[in-house]
Design a protein around this motif. Structure first.
Motif, mmCIF file in Angstrom:
data_model
loop_
_atom_site.group_PDB
_atom_site.id
_atom_site.type_symbol
_atom_site.label_atom_id
_atom_site.label_comp_id
_atom_site.label_asym_id
_atom_site.label_seq_id
_atom_site.Cartn_x
_atom_site.Cartn_y
_atom_site.Cartn_z
ATOM 1 N N GLU A 214 -46.220 10.150 -9.134
ATOM 2 C CA GLU A 214 -45.251 10.255 -7.992
ATOM 3 C C GLU A 214 -44.969 9.202 -7.185
ATOM 4 O OE1 GLU A 214 -42.873 11.545 -5.958
ATOM 5 O OE2 GLU A 214 -44.134 13.663 -6.300
ATOM 6 N N SER A 215 -43.923 9.177 -6.528
ATOM 7 C CA SER A 215 -43.554 7.939 -5.591
ATOM 8 C C SER A 215 -44.631 7.479 -4.739
ATOM 9 C CB SER A 215 -42.030 8.086 -5.057
ATOM 10 O OG SER A 215 -42.191 7.355 -3.869
ATOM 11 N N PRO A 216 -45.307 6.186 -4.598
ATOM 12 C CA PRO A 216 -46.055 5.691 -3.776
ATOM 13 C C PRO A 216 -45.823 6.021 -2.339
ATOM 14 C CG PRO A 216 -45.279 3.891 -4.952
ATOM 15 C CD PRO A 216 -44.822 4.982 -5.545
ATOM 16 N N ARG A 217 -44.480 5.901 -1.967
ATOM 17 C CA ARG A 217 -43.903 5.863 -0.772
ATOM 18 C C ARG A 217 -44.049 7.638 -0.152
ATOM 19 N NH1 ARG A 217 -42.139 1.577 -2.902
ATOM 20 N NH2 ARG A 217 -41.918 -0.079 -1.649
ATOM 21 N N TYR A 218 -43.934 8.210 -1.118
ATOM 22 C CA TYR A 218 -44.065 9.779 -0.847
ATOM 23 C C TYR A 218 -45.492 10.065 -0.607
ATOM 24 C CZ TYR A 218 -44.424 14.820 -1.556
ATOM 25 O OH TYR A 218 -44.806 15.988 -1.311
ATOM 26 N N LEU A 219 -46.228 9.768 -1.635
ATOM 27 C CA LEU A 219 -47.727 9.879 -1.279
ATOM 28 C C LEU A 219 -48.246 9.337 0.085
ATOM 29 C CD1 LEU A 219 -48.944 8.988 -4.943
ATOM 30 C CD2 LEU A 219 -49.051 11.091 -3.923
ATOM 31 N N ILE A 220 -47.829 8.037 0.358
ATOM 32 C CA ILE A 220 -48.204 7.629 1.882
ATOM 33 C C ILE A 220 -47.724 8.448 2.925
ATOM 34 C CG2 ILE A 220 -47.983 5.818 3.456
ATOM 35 C CD1 ILE A 220 -47.981 3.833 1.102
ATOM 36 N N ALA A 221 -46.623 8.949 2.667
ATOM 37 C CA ALA A 221 -45.940 9.869 3.791
ATOM 38 C C ALA A 221 -47.030 11.184 4.022
ATOM 39 C CB ALA A 221 -44.536 10.487 3.442
#
Length: 486
Positions: A214-221
């Motif tokens: 998964e996209s790391p930026r989505y995971l952080i969100a």
């Protein structure tokens, strides 16, 4: 011995960077398969449309709408893609888009009338629209800054390969059956097989999408910072835990907000939207406004006008599509070296000059409508200008706009901003494609003259409004666009 040991860590670092680069390329290729489906779906109908029109006894207007209705579905899919991607994740939305492609392919193949064919074409269009947003978003969010442009260009390369594959698939099936209206395997009409072939790449994309991170930026969100750090180390090759934590913190700060991301975040003081959103919308509209799809959707008129027999239309279309594929590699090789803005300005200049020459050439034409013809040497000049136009677009505006749309928006509004821009692009595509026949009746010189003017406007727009993003981290780009917005 000590000298070898001294070089050991450097060699290990180099090997790890190589492995990381290979991994990023592979997962970017998986995401870009959405672009392949995008190109395949928009082109495959061209081989089937005449047979469909004969099967269902369609008038010219309904025949045209059966082709272009998918573009309206794409606008809807693009509009909602950002919200879906922010809520369910980039991977899940890729799977959804792949499933919509597959359902559309099967439904179109089994269509029993024009209206259910249109329904399935719209469903496929929704998948196309979703793919047009999610693929560049995902690639931009996982790619290292120094190769992000090249990896994002894979989207346009996949689109051109998808168009080419659709043309070859249609030709193989039609030649095997003896025509698109003839029956072939299992007693099915050839045109139905043209649609059903789309199931294969659709399912391949959905299955491969389940295998990528998964996209790391989505995971952080979503508050999954530990998993995001693992993904960053996996795809970016960051060995230092401190460096990973610093990167996670930078991303988190760039996405800081109190509520869930939505289209409301795009609101701003300039006619209701943030300036950066208007830049994305206008880039999308200009990319379609220069008329590139006229070359791919309505090329037969041009080739007949300059002396080609209608039976050679497939050959000339394949040549054009191959040219489009090949020149995309120019953008892949140069976008991270030369930059986005210089490529766009050069492309605008090339398109303006070639479209102007085409307009002048067709002003010398005799006849009207589908029966225009060009005297020599204007026929040869027109063919050369058309190919210069395709090269100018394919090496610049085709891939580079998708690169910019994937990286120009701040993290917290990237998916939503790209969704709006992509929806605008599909609506512009629909407007240009459906208005061309009417313009052609007035005279092809007016159509190409209009596109030349739009190409000139695109040159001015890029020079004044587009910011260079080459080699910069997404968080840095986002901070600048936020701070400079009035």
């Amino acid at each position: 011995m000590s000298q070898e040991n001294g070089r050991g860590p450097d060699r290990a670092d180099a090997e790890e960077r190589q492995r990381t680069t290979t991994k990023v390329v592979l997962i970017s290729v998986v995401a870009a398969i959405g672009g392949f489906l995008f190109g395949f779906d928009t082109a495959v109908v061209n081989g089937a449309v005449d047979a469909v029109a004969e099967e269902f006894r369609l008038a010219a207007g309904l025949k045209g709408f059966a082709v272009s209705c998918a573009l309206l579905g794409a606008a809807v899919g693009a509009w909602f893609a950002g919200r879906l991607a922010d809520r369910f994740g980039r991977k899940a939305v890729m799977v959804i888009a792949g499933a919509l492609f597959a359902v559309s392919a099967v439904g179109s193949a089994f269509a029993f009338g024009v209206w259910d064919l249109i329904l399935w074409r719209v469903v496929g269009g929704v998948g196309v629209g979703i793919a047009s947003v999610i693929a560049p978003t995902y690639i931009a969010e996982v790619a290292p800054a120094h190769i992000r442009g090249r990896l994002a260009s894979l989207q346009q390369l996949a689109i051109t390969v998808g168009i080419f594959a659709a043309l070859l698939s249609d030709a193989f099936i039609a030649n095997t059956a003896g025509g698109a209206s003839e029956t072939t395997w299992f007693g099915w009409d050839a045109w139905r097989w043209m649609f059903v072939v789309g199931v294969i790449p659709s399912l391949v994309w959905a299955l491969l999408a389940l295998q990528i991170p998964e996209s790391p930026r989505y995971l952080i969100a979503q508050g999954k910072t530990q998993r995001a750090g693992e993904v960053l180390r996996e795809v970016l090759g960051t060995r230092s835990l401190e460096a990973v934590q610093r990167k996670v913190a930078d991303i988190k700060n760039s996405m800081r907000r109190e509520d869930e991301p939505s289209l409301r975040d795009l609101r701003g003081p300039k006619f209701g939207l943030l300036p950066i959103v208007w830049v994305g919308i206008l880039l999308s509209v200009l990319q379609q406004g220069i008329g590139i799809n006229v070359i791919f959707y309505y090329s037969t008129t041009l080739w007949k006008a300059v002396g080609f027999d209608e039976s050679d239309a497939f050959t000339t279309s394949v040549i054009t599509s191959v040219t489009n594929v090949v020149v995309t590699f120019i953008a892949i090789a140069t976008v991270d070296r030369i930059g986005r803005k210089p490529l766009l300005t050069v492309g605008s200049a090339g398109m303006f000059l070639s479209l102007t020459v085409m307009a002048i050439a067709f002003s010398q034409a005799s006849g009207s409508g589908q029966d225009v013809s060009l005297p020599q040497p204007w026929g040869t000049i027109g063919v050369i200008a058309a190919n210069v136009y395709v090269i100018s677009f394919g090496a610049t505006w085709g891939p580079v706009v998708w690169v910019l749309l994937g990286e120009m928006f701040p993290n917290r509004i990237r998916a939503a901003g790209l969704a709006v821009a992509a929806a605008a692009q599909w609506l512009a595509n629909f407007a240009i494609s459906t208005s061309f026949p009417s313009l052609a009746k007035l005279g092809l010189q007016y159509a190409y003259g209009l596109y030349a003017v739009i190409a000139l406007l695109s040159f001015v727009f890029v020079r004044r409004a587009v910011q260079e993003t080459k080699g910069r981290e997404l968080e840095e780009i986002g901070a600048e666009t936020t701070s400079t917005a009035p």
